[in-house]
Design a protein around this motif. Structure first.
Motif, PDB file in Angstrom:
ATOM      1  N   PRO A 171       0.801  -1.168   0.027  1.00  0.00           N
ATOM      2  CA  PRO A 171       0.058  -0.118  -0.151  1.00  0.00           C
ATOM      3  C   PRO A 171       0.891   1.230   0.087  1.00  0.00           C
ATOM      4  CG  PRO A 171      -0.919  -1.513   1.624  1.00  0.00           C
ATOM      5  CD  PRO A 171       0.560  -2.059   0.975  1.00  0.00           C
ATOM      6  N   GLY A 172       0.444   2.198  -0.928  1.00  0.00           N
ATOM      7  CA  GLY A 172       1.222   3.321  -0.869  1.00  0.00           C
ATOM      8  C   GLY A 172       2.659   3.655  -1.734  1.00  0.00           C
ATOM      9  N   ALA A 173       2.939   2.476  -2.487  1.00  0.00           N
ATOM     10  CA  ALA A 173       3.947   2.462  -3.028  1.00  0.00           C
ATOM     11  C   ALA A 173       3.598   2.147  -4.783  1.00  0.00           C
ATOM     12  CB  ALA A 173       4.857   1.020  -2.737  1.00  0.00           C
ATOM     13  N   GLU A 203       9.185  -5.317   7.517  1.00  0.00           N
ATOM     14  CA  GLU A 203       8.927  -3.678   7.553  1.00  0.00           C
ATOM     15  C   GLU A 203       9.835  -3.042   6.695  1.00  0.00           C
ATOM     16  OE1 GLU A 203       8.327  -2.083  11.184  1.00  0.00           O
ATOM     17  OE2 GLU A 203       7.175  -3.767  12.004  1.00  0.00           O
ATOM     18  N   PHE A 204       9.114  -2.111   5.876  1.00  0.00           N
ATOM     19  CA  PHE A 204       9.957  -1.666   4.823  1.00  0.00           C
ATOM     20  C   PHE A 204      10.092  -0.151   5.554  1.00  0.00           C
ATOM     21  CE2 PHE A 204       7.593  -4.733   2.382  1.00  0.00           C
ATOM     22  CZ  PHE A 204       9.037  -5.465   1.610  1.00  0.00           C
ATOM     23  N   PRO A 205      11.587   0.462   4.702  1.00  0.00           N
ATOM     24  CA  PRO A 205      11.579   1.648   5.239  1.00  0.00           C
ATOM     25  C   PRO A 205      10.519   2.891   5.087  1.00  0.00           C
ATOM     26  CG  PRO A 205      12.832   1.019   3.189  1.00  0.00           C
ATOM     27  CD  PRO A 205      12.148  -0.078   3.807  1.00  0.00           C
ATOM     28  N   GLY A 206      10.322   3.665   5.860  1.00  0.00           N
ATOM     29  CA  GLY A 206       9.412   4.606   5.827  1.00  0.00           C
ATOM     30  C   GLY A 206       9.797   5.761   4.907  1.00  0.00           C
ATOM     31  N   PRO A 207       9.033   6.541   4.215  1.00  0.00           N
ATOM     32  CA  PRO A 207       9.735   7.810   3.360  1.00  0.00           C
ATOM     33  C   PRO A 207      10.479   8.621   4.077  1.00  0.00           C
ATOM     34  CG  PRO A 207       7.220   7.829   3.954  1.00  0.00           C
ATOM     35  CD  PRO A 207       7.693   6.581   4.372  1.00  0.00           C
ATOM     36  N   GLU A 208      10.717   8.691   5.307  1.00  0.00           N
ATOM     37  CA  GLU A 208      11.256   9.590   6.214  1.00  0.00           C
ATOM     38  C   GLU A 208      12.714   9.110   6.412  1.00  0.00           C
ATOM     39  OE1 GLU A 208      10.683  12.760   6.122  1.00  0.00           O
ATOM     40  OE2 GLU A 208       8.629  12.072   5.239  1.00  0.00           O
ATOM     41  N   ALA A 228       6.532  11.156   1.526  1.00  0.00           N
ATOM     42  CA  ALA A 228       5.272  10.136   1.483  1.00  0.00           C
ATOM     43  C   ALA A 228       4.217  10.451   0.487  1.00  0.00           C
ATOM     44  CB  ALA A 228       4.896  10.407   2.855  1.00  0.00           C
ATOM     45  N   ARG A 229       4.053  11.582   0.270  1.00  0.00           N
ATOM     46  CA  ARG A 229       2.898  12.021  -0.766  1.00  0.00           C
ATOM     47  C   ARG A 229       3.476  11.706  -2.142  1.00  0.00           C
ATOM     48  NH1 ARG A 229      -1.371  16.264  -0.779  1.00  0.00           N
ATOM     49  NH2 ARG A 229      -2.178  14.414  -2.063  1.00  0.00           N
ATOM     50  N   SER A 230       4.461  11.684  -2.449  1.00  0.00           N
ATOM     51  CA  SER A 230       5.007  11.556  -3.867  1.00  0.00           C
ATOM     52  C   SER A 230       5.525  10.429  -4.287  1.00  0.00           C
ATOM     53  CB  SER A 230       6.270  12.361  -4.023  1.00  0.00           C
ATOM     54  OG  SER A 230       6.314  13.824  -3.629  1.00  0.00           O
ATOM     55  N   LEU A 231       5.343   9.473  -3.135  1.00  0.00           N
ATOM     56  CA  LEU A 231       5.895   8.092  -3.333  1.00  0.00           C
ATOM     57  C   LEU A 231       5.050   7.229  -4.593  1.00  0.00           C
ATOM     58  CD1 LEU A 231       6.784   6.073  -0.196  1.00  0.00           C
ATOM     59  CD2 LEU A 231       8.345   6.586  -2.195  1.00  0.00           C
ATOM     60  N   GLU A 232       3.835   7.527  -4.672  1.00  0.00           N
ATOM     61  CA  GLU A 232       2.802   6.889  -5.695  1.00  0.00           C
ATOM     62  C   GLU A 232       3.277   7.371  -7.128  1.00  0.00           C
ATOM     63  OE1 GLU A 232      -0.625   5.445  -3.455  1.00  0.00           O
ATOM     64  OE2 GLU A 232      -0.574   7.549  -3.604  1.00  0.00           O
TER      65      GLU A 232
END
Ligand code: HEC
Length: 458
Positions: A62-64, A141-146, A197-201
């Motif tokens: 989700p979110g990628a 656990e994948f790395p978060g955008p930060e 985070a918002r730009s990941l997709e």
């Protein structure tokens, strides 16, 4: 120079030998790979989840960037047939190195083994059973955008303001130039780029270049590539990239609209060696094998161009990345290598009408037999497999373009296409990263490779 020193044990010469043996044993019928535990029932939880975790979920969660998640059984089940088709065609995960020729050892290689592909096939053919939930490994656990995967940067270069990407329309390719305010030359130790985070997709991939404006000439130097799932580039110990005072950073983004307006923000993080410190090796990333006289006639496919770049000193090649546009079809990179004796002296032909020319040997480093414009991938050699090449080696890049109607993404097969910056123009070169070493070190590295190869063969 003996060929063996170029490659490690999975390199070209050995591959051919193995193929010959297989042929002899099977009388030409090369056996198909079996799933890892043939004989047992192949299940999602036991056999498939580990494959998805290693090679798919970095994008399919989700979110990628990928269109669907491949995390839970419920996510995956409706896609089972499609997954089988894509992995058997080796279209997923994105990794397009020809496995039959050239170097096969890379850092961060997500591609599936023949056994893994057979496991997925067997699972789908058996009706895609779930299996016992207790068999599944814990979720990854994948790395978060930060999170900076390389560790904390010393310098962060951010776009001055977000780029507003409209909700729909064609892909966009904005270029954004930022001045990081560097007042002295420094060496980079590690570099990483990441969208917020918002730009990941929507950030399909992105590049940065170090751009210097001197004498009214703009010189660009490839710095880093962002592709989903990529780690930071952490250079080998003692290796750095020079960033000169006054350098500006140019972000080149490839954005894919996603149904809502998105403020795109990408940051570049740099870890730097201390001020005044000069690393032993300077890593260079440059175009090689450019052919700027490209002409790809309307309607034709398999139009070949060739370009050559001379290495003036002994060099270690650490990475390569084909650079083509939408009509790209394939690319191979080879090294044309002066042959040397055990002491490293260049061997020459007997003098003839052209003088005593050095003996040269052509060796394919790698081929990408099918180019996908959506995937600008950097192929980073594993340290022990990175080609070590003598001075005088010529890097030869062969590229094929497809301007026919059968290429689905062809913007217009009725036009002749020439070299140019725009996406609808074409290019033909490879980004190659390498560093020069001196003669003594070249000889030491060749000796070490040869010792390793002969150990492997025992
Ligand atoms: C680097 C990111 C990435 C990785 C890793 C990746 N995918 Fe994908 N996948 C995508 C994207 C993005 C798409 C959408 C099409 C495109 O851009 O090529 C896609 C498309 C697909 C599709 C087609 C979906 C459709 O609409 O028909 C399938 C099936 C698929 N992936 C399966 C997999 C499997 C299985 C793996 C692992 C073995 C995997 N992918 C690994 C990014 C990735």
């Amino acid at each position: 120079m003996p060929l063996g020193s170029l490659f490690d044990s999975r390199g070209l010469p050995r591959l051919l030998a193995v193929a010959a043996v297989l042929f002899a044993v099977t009388g030409g019928q090369v056996a198909l790979a079996q799933p890892a535990d043939a004989g047992h029932d192949v299940t999602f939880t036991k056999d498939v989840v580990p494959i998805l975790q290693r090679s798919c979920q970095i994008c399919h969660r989700p979110g990628a960037i990928a269109p669907m998640s491949l995390v839970t059984y419920e996510d995956v089940r409706p896609w089972a047939r499609s997954i089988k088709r894509y992995v058997e065609a080796r279209e997923m995960p994105p990794w397009y190195i020809d496995r039959r020729i050239g170097i096969q050892e890379f850092k961060d290689d997500p591609s599936l083994t023949d056994e893994e592909i057979a496991t997925i096939g067997a699972w789908v053919d058996a009706g895609a059973p779930r299996g016992n939930p207790a068999d599944a490994p814990p979720p990854v656990e994948f790395p978060g955008p930060e999170d900076w995967r390389m560790g904390e940067p010393d310098l962060i270069v951010a776009m001055p303001e977000p780029y507003m990407l409209p909700p729909d329309g064609p892909d966009q390719f904005p270029n954004i130039i930022v001045d990081p305010g560097l007042t002295e030359d420094r060496y980079i130790k590690a570099v990483e780029m990441k969208p917020d985070a918002r730009s990941l997709e929507v950030v399909h991939h992105a590049t940065t270049h170090m751009t210097v404006f001197d004498d009214d000439i703009t010189r660009g130097n490839f710095l880093n590539e962002y592709a989903v799932g990529k780690n930071g580039d952490i250079f080998d110990d003692g290796t750095g990239r020079l960033i000169k005072a006054g350098t500006k950073i140019r972000f080149g983004l490839h954005l894919h609209p996603y149904g809502e307006e998105i403020p795109v923000m990408v940051k570049l993080g740099l870890q730097l060696y201390p001020s005044g410190y000069e690393p032993k090796y300077t890593l260079i990333s440059q175009h090689m094998g450019d052919d700027d006289d490209l002409l790809i006639p309307a309607g034709q496919h398999s139009v070949r161009t060739d370009g050559y770049t001379l290495l003036t000193e002994p060099a270690v090649v650490t990475a390569f990345q084909p650079h083509l546009h939408t009509r790209g079809q394939a690319q191979c990179i080879e090294a044309i290598i002066p042959q040397t004796d055990e002491e490293g002296n260049v061997l020459k032909r007997a003098p003839g009408p052209y003088g005593a020319a050095p003996l040269m040997e052509q060796v394919t480093l790698n081929c990408v037999p099918k180019w996908y414009f959506n995937w600008h991938l950097v192929y980073n050699y594993a340290e022990h497999a990175a080609p070590v090449l003598p001075a005088g080696t010529v890097i030869h890049v062969s590229t094929w373009h497809d301007n026919s109607e059968s290429l689905r993404v062809n913007p217009d097969p009725r036009n002749n296409v020439v070299y140019g910056q725009r996406t609808i123009d074409e290019m033909s070169f490879a980004w190659v990263s390498y560093y020069y070493i001196d003669e003594a070190e070249y000889k030491a590295r060749v000796a070490a490779r040869n010792a390793r190869n002969s150990n492997d063969q025992q």
